[in-house]
Scaffold this active site. Sequence first.
Site, PDB file in Angstrom:
ATOM      1  N   ASP A  67       0.815  -1.217   0.000  1.00  0.00           N
ATOM      2  CA  ASP A  67       0.000   0.000   0.000  1.00  0.00           C
ATOM      3  C   ASP A  67       0.846   1.264   0.000  1.00  0.00           C
ATOM      4  OD1 ASP A  67       0.949  -0.334   2.580  1.00  0.00           O
ATOM      5  OD2 ASP A  67      -1.005  -0.818   3.436  1.00  0.00           O
ATOM      6  N   ASN A 136      -7.409  -2.359  14.351  1.00  0.00           N
ATOM      7  CA  ASN A 136      -8.796  -2.679  13.976  1.00  0.00           C
ATOM      8  C   ASN A 136      -8.889  -3.927  13.098  1.00  0.00           C
ATOM      9  OD1 ASN A 136      -7.713  -1.788  11.595  1.00  0.00           O
ATOM     10  ND2 ASN A 136      -9.177  -0.115  11.257  1.00  0.00           N
ATOM     11  N   HIS A 138      -7.196  -4.493  10.270  1.00  0.00           N
ATOM     12  CA  HIS A 138      -6.945  -4.318   8.833  1.00  0.00           C
ATOM     13  C   HIS A 138      -5.648  -5.013   8.423  1.00  0.00           C
ATOM     14  CE1 HIS A 138      -4.561  -0.225   9.139  1.00  0.00           C
ATOM     15  NE2 HIS A 138      -3.759  -1.251   9.307  1.00  0.00           N
ATOM     16  N   GLU A 143      -9.610  -1.858   5.161  1.00  0.00           N
ATOM     17  CA  GLU A 143     -10.217  -1.461   6.430  1.00  0.00           C
ATOM     18  C   GLU A 143     -11.502  -2.247   6.694  1.00  0.00           C
ATOM     19  OE1 GLU A 143      -8.419   0.193   8.312  1.00  0.00           O
ATOM     20  OE2 GLU A 143      -7.963   2.230   7.683  1.00  0.00           O
TER      21      GLU A 143
HETATM   22  P1  PGA Z   1       2.304  -1.088  12.626  1.00  0.00           P
HETATM   23  O1  PGA Z   1       1.138  -1.056  11.535  1.00  0.00           O
HETATM   24  O2  PGA Z   1       3.223  -2.195  12.196  1.00  0.00           O
HETATM   25  O3  PGA Z   1       2.950   0.255  12.516  1.00  0.00           O
HETATM   26  O4  PGA Z   1       1.662  -1.356  13.934  1.00  0.00           O
HETATM   27  C1  PGA Z   1       0.541  -2.241  11.116  1.00  0.00           C
HETATM   28  C2  PGA Z   1      -0.632  -1.931  10.236  1.00  0.00           C
HETATM   29  O5  PGA Z   1      -1.308  -0.905  10.443  1.00  0.00           O
HETATM   30  O6  PGA Z   1      -0.919  -2.742   9.337  1.00  0.00           O
END
Ligand code: PGA
Length: 241
Positions: A67, A136, A138, A143
Site C-alpha cells: 500500500d 482494527n 486491517h 479497512e
Molecule cells: P504497525 O502497523 O506495524 O505500525 O503497527 C501495522 C498496520 O497498520 O498494518
Amino acid sequence: MKIHVVEDYRQLSLKAATLVAGQVNMKPNAVLGLATGSTPEGMYSELVRLFHAGAVDFSEVVTFNLDEYVGLDSSHPQSYHYYMHHHLFNHVNIPAGNIHIPSGNAADMAAFCREYDQKIAAAGGIDLQILGIGVNGHIGFNEPGESLSVGTHLIELSRETIEANSRFFDSADEVPRQAVTMGMGSIMKARRILLLASGKSKAKAIRETVCGRVTPQVPASFLQLHRRAILIVDREAASLL
Ligand code: PGA
C-alpha cells in the site's frame, strides 16, 4: 493457520527474517509481497544483516508492496516509498526494475490499480506475502467494513487507522485520508502469508483474527481460510489467545 508465539519483538524479527531468507534461498526469483509500518522494521534490518553476511542474495527477487498513502510525494519521509528504500531497498541488491510500490499520485487511479494487479499476475503471483495488522484488524489498508475488495483499490482510511498512524506525523490532521492498497484477493492468492504482530495494542485484533468469525469487519480473519498462513506474534500480542 500456524501460530508461533515468540518471547519478544527481537525474536519475532529474527524468526520472520529467517523465513523470508529461506524463501529466497529456496527460490532465488521469489516474488515477495512487502509490508510497511513499525512491525516489520526489525525484520528488514535483520534481512540487511543477513545480506551483508552473504546469507541471502536478492538479485533475482521481485517485490510488490501492499500500500501507499494518497497525496504524499515519494520523497516524503512518511511515504511508504521512502520507508522501503530507507529500511531495505537502499541496503540490498534487489534490482530497481523488480521493485513495485503502489503510486499514491497516479493521474488515473483506476487504470493504475488494474495495471498493478496485472503486474502481480504477470510475475506469477506472490510467493510470500508479509503482513502487519492494524489495531482494527486491517491488513494492508483493507479497512473493516460491510464488504472487502478483491483487487488493488483506493480507500478512505478509518478513524482508528488515522489515529494509530498519527504517531508518525506531527498531528492527526497531517495523516492522509486516503490510500491505495492491494485488495484481499491479491493477498489471499499469495502462496504463503506471514503475518507479524507485536505488543499489547494488537492483542484484541489477534484474538479476533485467530478465534473470531470470518467477517469483513475484521479483514485479517480471512486468513483462517488460507492454507498456508503463518502468524508470528510476541507474548503481548498473543496475550488474549
Ligand atoms: P504497525 O502497523 O506495524 O505500525 O503497527 C501495522 C498496520 O497498520 O498494518
